[in-house]
Structures are given as C-alpha cells and as structure tokens.
Design an enzyme around this catalytic site. Structure first.
Site, short mmCIF file in Angstrom:
data_model
loop_
_atom_site.label_atom_id
_atom_site.label_comp_id
_atom_site.label_asym_id
_atom_site.label_seq_id
_atom_site.Cartn_x
_atom_site.Cartn_y
_atom_site.Cartn_z
N GLY A 1 -85.10 -39.09 -60.31
CA GLY A 1 -86.27 -38.68 -61.07
C GLY A 1 -86.68 -37.27 -60.73
N ASN A 2 -87.89 -36.89 -61.13
CA ASN A 2 -88.38 -35.55 -60.82
C ASN A 2 -89.89 -35.58 -60.60
OD1 ASN A 2 -89.84 -34.75 -63.38
ND2 ASN A 2 -87.85 -35.37 -64.19
N ARG A 3 -90.46 -34.42 -60.30
CA ARG A 3 -91.84 -34.34 -59.81
C ARG A 3 -92.90 -34.17 -60.89
NH1 ARG A 3 -91.66 -29.88 -55.09
NH2 ARG A 3 -93.83 -30.52 -54.85
#
Ligand code: CTP
Ligand code: CA
Length: 228
Positions: free
Chosen positions: A33-35
């Site tokens: 995933g990412n932030r």
C-alpha cells in the site's frame, strides 16, 4: 470562486474525485500500500459540494467521515479504482485523481496465507505494473469539455526540479491540470495542510501557499471552472 465558497458556481456539474491509497493483496491478510490518507480528495469533495456540484467520491481505503451529500464508492485495489473511475467518468464534467494508486501489484495472489520458510530465507515478490487510470481517462474523454486533473507528489533530484518533473508528467498523462507537491521529507502525508503548484496544459502555473487542504481544493475548482 474561492472568495465566495458558499456560492453555487458548480451547480449542475457532476464531478468525480478519487481519494486514498490502493492496496494490492499478496494473500488474504497482506497487501502492498501507500501513505495517502485521502484528506486532500475529501477536501475536494467537500469544496465541490459546498459550491453546488454533484459529487461521486471513489474512496480507496479512507478512514474519514463521508462528506454529507457525496455518493461514495468504496474500493480497495487499483483494478477496482480503475473500474469505478472509468464508469463514473462517463457522466462527469470533471475527473480529479487525488488518489494514490499503487503502481505495481504482486504478479501472483496466494489464496493461502503465505508461511515463513524453515531456512529463514525470504520469498521474493514478483510485481506487475498496474494500468494508468489518469492517462486512460484523459485520453478517452467521455463527455465534451470534460476537465481531467491529476496530482503528482515529487522529489526533485540532481537532474530535474519538482516543477520540471511535473510539466513532463502533465504532458505524459494528457491531463488538463496537474497539482504538484514537493514531498521531500514526507511532511504532506496525513497532514491537514498542503501547498502545491497547479500546472495547466496551457502553460499556466498557479502557486497555492501552505494552508488547509480546503484552500487548495477551492483553488483547484476555480481553475476547473475557468476551463469549463
Ligand atoms: N495515477 C493513476 N493510475 C496509476 C498511477 C497514477 O491514475 N496507476 C494518477 C494519480 O492518481 C495521480 C497521477 O496519476 O493523479 C500521478 O501519479 P504519479 O504516481 O505521480 O504518476 P506515475 O505515472 O505513477 O509516475 P511515478 O513513476 O512518478 O510514480
Ligand atoms: Ca506512481
């Protein structure tokens, strides 16, 4: 306009906003995933609603209260985000891709939870590239006059400034506007503030100084309304 956000200058318009970050599953419990928190996309949705637009908000794993009056379409993966945005774009006057799709997904998905190996070695993860949703929407305009907006979080390097990278990305994607952030240091992630430069395919550049994400949201809708 930004000076009169309670006005209804977007009434009669249908806008699609994507928000959040996608998850690419390795197995039933793990993902890449990412932030992205979804805050900037949600601020865009709230600003458009306040100005009278009908809003479809495609939300990838966002943990924020739904803006009152938005049609929220929850998604998890980039493939789901792609399908939801393309479907909503068919009847949209503007598409704003504030979401952070994962660029890659695991090449294989394991139905069984992946186990540690007895010898302590790590299993390699092979990746495949995801489709580019923004480029697809920009190159296949579904409605005359549809305005397509992208976001780019960049870090400048020895060869190029953040704005040079932004200009090149705007051209590559084929969108009308690209909202460029300098993210060196990671301060923007999860923050309630943002600062950016809104680049236009017409060569324009609008600097929006650090302020609440709602201020940038209104500035973006001002630029979109000008293009309509
Ligand atoms: N985007 C998209 N689909 C993807 C990747 C990105 O629609 N698979 C959109 C993002 O929502 C954003 C814009 O494209 O609005 C720019 O995202 P960015 O990650 O900066 O672009 P990339 O082409 O993935 O370039 P990079 O290699 O710098 O990550
Ligand atoms: Ca990317």
């Amino acid at each position: 306009s930004a000076a009169d956000p309670a006005g209804a200058d977007l009434s009669g318009r249908h806008v699609v906003v994507s928000a959040g970050g996608t998850r690419e599953y390795l197995d039933p419990v793990r993902f890449l995933g990412n932030r992205s928190s979804g805050r900037q996309g949600y601020a865009l949705a709230r600003a458009a609603l306040a100005r009278g637009a009908r809003v479809t908000l495609v939300a990838a794993n966002v943990d924020l209260p739904a803006p009152a009056g938005a049609h929220v379409v929850p998604v998890e993966t980039t493939a789901e985000l792609h399908a939801a945005v393309v479907a909503a774009a068919a009847e949209a006057d503007a598409v704003v891709m504030a979401a952070a799709p994962a660029d890659f997904r695991p090449a294989a998905y394991s139905d069984d939870k992946i186990k540690k190996r007895a010898d302590g070695s790590a299993a390699p993860v092979e990746l495949e590239q995801n489709a580019d949703i923004l480029a697809d929407v920009a190159h296949d305009r579904r409605r005359p006059g549809q305005v397509v907006v992208g976001f780019a979080a960049e870090t400048g390097d020895a060869h190029s400034t953040v704005l040079e990278l932004g200009r090149a990305k705007l051209a590559r994607k084929g969108c009308d506007l690209l909202v460029v952030n300098d993210v060196r240091g990671g301060a923007v992630f999860g923050s309630t503030d943002n600062e950016a430069v809104v680049l236009g395919a017409d060569g324009s550049a609008l600097e929006v100084p650090r302020a609440a994400k709602g201020v940038l949201a209104h500035a973006i809708w001002d630029r979109v309304a000008t293009l309509w």
